[in-house]
Design a protein around this motif. Structure first.
Motif, short mmCIF file in Angstrom:
data_model
loop_
_atom_site.label_atom_id
_atom_site.label_comp_id
_atom_site.label_asym_id
_atom_site.label_seq_id
_atom_site.Cartn_x
_atom_site.Cartn_y
_atom_site.Cartn_z
N PHE A 5 0.55 -1.45 0.18
CA PHE A 5 0.00 -0.31 0.17
C PHE A 5 0.63 0.71 -0.75
CE2 PHE A 5 1.05 -1.38 4.01
CZ PHE A 5 1.37 0.32 4.86
N GLN A 6 0.24 2.31 -0.29
CA GLN A 6 1.43 3.87 -0.16
C GLN A 6 0.44 4.42 0.78
OE1 GLN A 6 0.67 4.94 -4.11
NE2 GLN A 6 3.20 4.35 -4.71
N SER A 7 1.36 5.41 1.17
CA SER A 7 0.53 6.04 2.10
C SER A 7 -0.18 7.42 1.23
CB SER A 7 2.02 7.24 2.85
OG SER A 7 3.26 7.55 1.96
N ALA A 8 -0.80 8.47 1.80
CA ALA A 8 -1.54 9.55 2.16
C ALA A 8 -0.81 10.77 1.11
CB ALA A 8 -2.43 10.03 2.77
N TYR A 9 1.00 10.46 1.80
CA TYR A 9 1.57 11.30 1.00
C TYR A 9 2.37 10.86 -0.70
CZ TYR A 9 6.02 13.78 0.02
OH TYR A 9 7.26 14.20 -1.17
N PHE A 10 2.37 10.19 -0.60
CA PHE A 10 2.70 9.10 -2.02
C PHE A 10 1.88 9.70 -2.96
CE2 PHE A 10 6.79 8.00 0.24
CZ PHE A 10 7.64 8.72 -1.18
N LEU A 11 0.33 9.01 -2.45
CA LEU A 11 -1.03 9.03 -3.28
C LEU A 11 -0.56 10.05 -3.73
CD1 LEU A 11 -2.64 6.79 -1.33
CD2 LEU A 11 -2.31 6.03 -3.79
N TRP A 12 -0.79 11.49 -2.83
CA TRP A 12 -1.63 13.33 -3.42
C TRP A 12 0.32 13.42 -4.31
CZ3 TRP A 12 2.97 16.56 -1.82
CH2 TRP A 12 2.73 18.16 -2.19
N LEU A 13 1.21 12.65 -3.79
CA LEU A 13 2.64 13.55 -4.84
C LEU A 13 2.42 12.43 -6.75
CD1 LEU A 13 5.43 14.56 -4.32
CD2 LEU A 13 6.42 12.21 -4.04
N GLU A 57 -7.93 19.07 6.42
CA GLU A 57 -8.99 19.45 4.96
C GLU A 57 -8.60 19.06 3.65
OE1 GLU A 57 -11.72 23.04 4.97
OE2 GLU A 57 -12.14 22.89 7.69
N ALA A 58 -7.38 19.28 3.24
CA ALA A 58 -6.94 19.04 1.68
C ALA A 58 -6.08 17.76 1.54
CB ALA A 58 -5.79 20.21 1.55
N LYS A 59 -5.85 17.19 3.27
CA LYS A 59 -5.37 15.86 2.72
C LYS A 59 -6.11 15.25 3.47
CE LYS A 59 -1.34 17.17 5.67
NZ LYS A 59 -0.12 16.89 6.67
N ALA A 60 -7.88 15.36 3.89
CA ALA A 60 -8.36 14.34 3.93
C ALA A 60 -8.64 13.02 3.03
CB ALA A 60 -9.52 15.00 4.45
N PRO A 61 -9.27 13.82 1.09
CA PRO A 61 -9.13 12.82 0.77
C PRO A 61 -7.93 11.89 0.22
CG PRO A 61 -9.23 15.25 -0.18
CD PRO A 61 -8.74 14.76 1.22
N TRP A 62 -7.23 12.43 0.67
CA TRP A 62 -5.72 11.57 -0.08
C TRP A 62 -5.91 10.57 1.43
CZ3 TRP A 62 -4.29 11.93 -4.28
CH2 TRP A 62 -4.10 13.04 -5.30
N ARG A 68 -5.11 0.64 1.97
CA ARG A 68 -4.32 -0.49 3.13
C ARG A 68 -5.30 -0.94 3.18
NH1 ARG A 68 -0.76 -0.51 7.19
NH2 ARG A 68 -1.21 -2.09 8.60
N GLU A 69 -6.13 -1.21 3.25
CA GLU A 69 -7.99 -2.18 3.23
C GLU A 69 -7.55 -3.18 2.14
OE1 GLU A 69 -11.15 0.25 4.09
OE2 GLU A 69 -10.94 0.59 5.42
N ARG A 70 -7.46 -2.63 0.76
CA ARG A 70 -7.13 -3.60 -0.21
C ARG A 70 -5.57 -4.27 0.00
NH1 ARG A 70 -2.48 -3.76 -3.31
NH2 ARG A 70 -2.05 -1.90 -2.49
N TYR A 71 -4.74 -3.89 0.50
CA TYR A 71 -3.47 -4.87 0.88
C TYR A 71 -3.72 -5.89 1.60
CZ TYR A 71 1.52 -5.68 1.95
OH TYR A 71 2.23 -6.86 2.95
#
Length: 178
Positions: A85-93, A134-139, A147-150
């Motif tokens: 799985f990827q973290s929220a930061y890497f999904l955003w990046l 709020e900006a991070k919430a969707p990520w 993570r649930e998929r993984y």
């Protein structure tokens, strides 16, 4: 210790070795002060060439890494293992953050240079840190889904792997049951 051992660390199997007051009895074990290789004169040293500056996006394909760098070999036992799985930061990046930063600051480098200055990673990290929740919430929601998929894929992957049982352990279990 003890009388036969010669005291604390003087002889026997532990501590240091016997040191005679007469240097002719036992020669010193110190290594000679001469270097093993001759020093290289400063004039023989070749300076490294300066790093090449990129002239913007290049149409040339990326060069493959040199053959001398070994690549990790995936064991056969891990074939078909789910992608982590990827973290929220890497999904955003990867989902647009990097592209937006490159548009805002087109001169940024991927890796640090001798001249210094910011890199894409340092600017992206600072930008992510400055974002409000709020900006991070969707990520973060996407990261939770990933993570649930993984976790679900790992349960299925681990269930498909046959369990190896030692014959000795199996015999011990049968003896305990009797």
């Amino acid at each position: 210790g003890g009388a036969a051992g010669g005291g604390g660390g003087g002889g026997g199997g532990g501590g240091g070795a016997y040191v005679s007051p007469d240097p002719s009895v036992m020669p010193s074990r110190k290594r000679p002060a001469t270097p093993l290789t001759a020093p290289v004169p400063p004039a023989a040293k070749v300076p490294k060439p300066p790093l090449q500056q990129d002239e913007g996006p290049s149409s040339a394909p990326l060069a493959s890494p040199p053959a001398a760098i070994p690549r990790p070999i995936t064991p056969a036992s891990q074939a078909g293992k789910p992608k982590r799985f990827q973290s929220a930061y890497f999904l955003w990046l990867n989902g647009g953050g990097r592209a937006a930063i490159m548009e805002e600051q087109p001169g940024l480098k991927v890796r640090p240079t001798e001249e210094g200055g910011p890199t894409i990673g340092s600017v992206a990290g600072a930008k992510w840190k400055a974002m409000d929740s709020e900006a991070k919430a969707p990520w973060k929601a996407k990261a939770k889904e990933d993570r649930e998929r993984y976790d679900a894929e790992m349960v299925a992957y681990n269930a498909a792997i046959p369990m190896e049982v030692d014959e000795e352990e199996e015999g011990e279990k049968e003896e305990e049951e009797e």
